[in-house]
Scaffold this active site. Sequence first.
Site, PDB file in Angstrom:
ATOM      1  N   GLU A  51       0.826  -1.206   0.000  1.00 24.66           N
ATOM      2  CA  GLU A  51       0.000   0.000   0.000  1.00 24.66           C
ATOM      3  C   GLU A  51       0.864   1.262   0.000  1.00 24.66           C
ATOM      4  O   GLU A  51       0.585   2.237  -0.717  1.00 24.66           O
ATOM      5  CB  GLU A  51      -0.910   0.036   1.245  1.00 24.66           C
ATOM      6  N   PRO A  65      10.607 -41.492   0.947  1.00 24.57           N
ATOM      7  CA  PRO A  65       9.323 -42.161   1.190  1.00 24.57           C
ATOM      8  C   PRO A  65       8.941 -42.231   2.667  1.00 24.57           C
ATOM      9  O   PRO A  65       7.772 -42.022   3.011  1.00 24.57           O
ATOM     10  CB  PRO A  65       9.560 -43.565   0.612  1.00 24.57           C
ATOM     11  N   TRP A 113      17.001 -40.129 -12.473  1.00 26.17           N
ATOM     12  CA  TRP A 113      15.927 -39.177 -12.214  1.00 26.17           C
ATOM     13  C   TRP A 113      14.645 -39.865 -12.653  1.00 26.17           C
ATOM     14  O   TRP A 113      14.569 -40.369 -13.779  1.00 26.17           O
ATOM     15  CB  TRP A 113      16.120 -37.871 -12.983  1.00 26.17           C
ATOM     16  N   ALA A 120       7.753 -37.526  -6.467  1.00 25.41           N
ATOM     17  CA  ALA A 120       7.971 -37.939  -7.851  1.00 25.41           C
ATOM     18  C   ALA A 120       7.886 -39.454  -7.873  1.00 25.41           C
ATOM     19  O   ALA A 120       8.552 -40.134  -7.088  1.00 25.41           O
ATOM     20  CB  ALA A 120       9.335 -37.473  -8.341  1.00 25.41           C
ATOM     21  N   THR A 124      17.847 -39.408   2.351  1.00 27.15           N
ATOM     22  CA  THR A 124      17.873 -38.785   1.026  1.00 27.15           C
ATOM     23  C   THR A 124      19.198 -38.061   0.807  1.00 27.15           C
ATOM     24  O   THR A 124      19.777 -38.107  -0.282  1.00 27.15           O
ATOM     25  CB  THR A 124      16.690 -37.811   0.863  1.00 27.15           C
ATOM     26  N   CYS A 176      -2.442  -3.202   7.515  1.00 25.19           N
ATOM     27  CA  CYS A 176      -2.106  -3.314   8.935  1.00 25.19           C
ATOM     28  C   CYS A 176      -2.332  -1.979   9.643  1.00 25.19           C
ATOM     29  O   CYS A 176      -2.216  -0.908   9.047  1.00 25.19           O
ATOM     30  CB  CYS A 176      -0.660  -3.775   9.119  1.00 25.19           C
ATOM     31  N   GLU A 200      10.240 -32.795   0.485  1.00 22.32           N
ATOM     32  CA  GLU A 200      10.538 -33.473  -0.777  1.00 22.32           C
ATOM     33  C   GLU A 200      10.871 -34.955  -0.611  1.00 22.32           C
ATOM     34  O   GLU A 200      11.049 -35.649  -1.606  1.00 22.32           O
ATOM     35  CB  GLU A 200      11.676 -32.754  -1.505  1.00 22.32           C
ATOM     36  N   THR A 226       9.902 -40.218   5.200  1.00 17.59           N
ATOM     37  CA  THR A 226       9.598 -38.873   5.715  1.00 17.59           C
ATOM     38  C   THR A 226       8.225 -38.401   5.225  1.00 17.59           C
ATOM     39  O   THR A 226       7.400 -37.917   5.996  1.00 17.59           O
ATOM     40  CB  THR A 226      10.689 -37.879   5.283  1.00 17.59           C
TER      41      THR A 226
END
Length: 360
Positions: free
Chosen positions: A53, A290, A169, A153, A195, A76, A287, A292
């Site tokens: 603002e 498995p 990957w 992934a 990891t 605020c 990320e 975690t």
Amino acid sequence: MNSDEAFMALALKLAKRRKGQTHPNPTVGAVVVKDSRIVGIGYHRRAGEDHAEVVALKKAGVEARNSTLYVTLEPCSHYGRTPPCTDAILRYGVKRVVVGVRDPNLKVSGIDLLKEKGLEVVEGILREEAWHLNEDFFTYVRERRPYITLKMAQTLDGKMATVKGDSKWITSIRSRRFAHKLRAEATAVAVGVNTVIMDDPQLTVRHLPVEEQPKRVIFDPDLEIPIKARVVSDGNAQTLIIHKNSDPEKEERLSSLGVRLIKVEDYSLKEILSKLYEEGIVHLLVEGGPYTLGRFLEENLWDRIVIFTAPKVLGEGLSLTGGPVGTIKEAIHLKVEKRKLLGDEEVLVLRRADKESLRW
């Protein structure tokens, strides 16, 4: 779309430029309009600098008198690192204020103050979009923990790594670039120590420009992390190691390399998240691996799941761990917020099926 919605849409677009770069503050955009002309625009760049603002009003200057101010989040009305935005709004002579969504922080209360001062205040314009923009910040304020995104992934058959733990990957460079956008919007990126040992990741944003890297959080109860791991030695971002057991010699070596060690007594996720809240971690991107990810799911501590699926089949391999359920009714029910194809790979952004987002 009416004019109020159009100007608010512009304010939201401005705010999105800084998503992830303003923590622990929210990301906010503002537009000043007079006689249907835009006379000032602004967005909050980073914590400690002028709020959106104030930036927009300074650009508008004398044109701000008798104008309408559009702002994505309630202004605020208290002193923090900067003076109250309501003071600037009154000082510049704004006549009307249009707000996307109220701030859950009760200290803010700018809408009520401006109304008391005689300004016309309209709230709830593009409210859902404004809420989603700062959902992480709202969760941080209301629940006193980081907002949690789980990122996975996997192959078509649901495997996150081979039986030997190899996961580089599963997805293509195109998907990994998209994943780096998720990192850029987070305050911190977290993985388990396994990891780090298996993949030696950097956990930094490399596929797009950022002014400040997210912090790196490593869950390592027994301080097994290698001293030569890149998250320890590369100096590219601050690393926080969450541990339970002590090893004075290793702790000293890690501290000398700039690593911040946070000891947690019972190593419960709730205690860990409380510590991360105290560290100012607004948005935690988890990320892997498995185990975690499975732990967050099993303890029902998550807000959003992003799954990248590649057209590959491993047969045997490592998949998400967690307590099994006996019936379909006990399964975690999700709703698809967004579906995106990246070449031959699919990205799903998922939320709880029963979560009501606009809670105030």
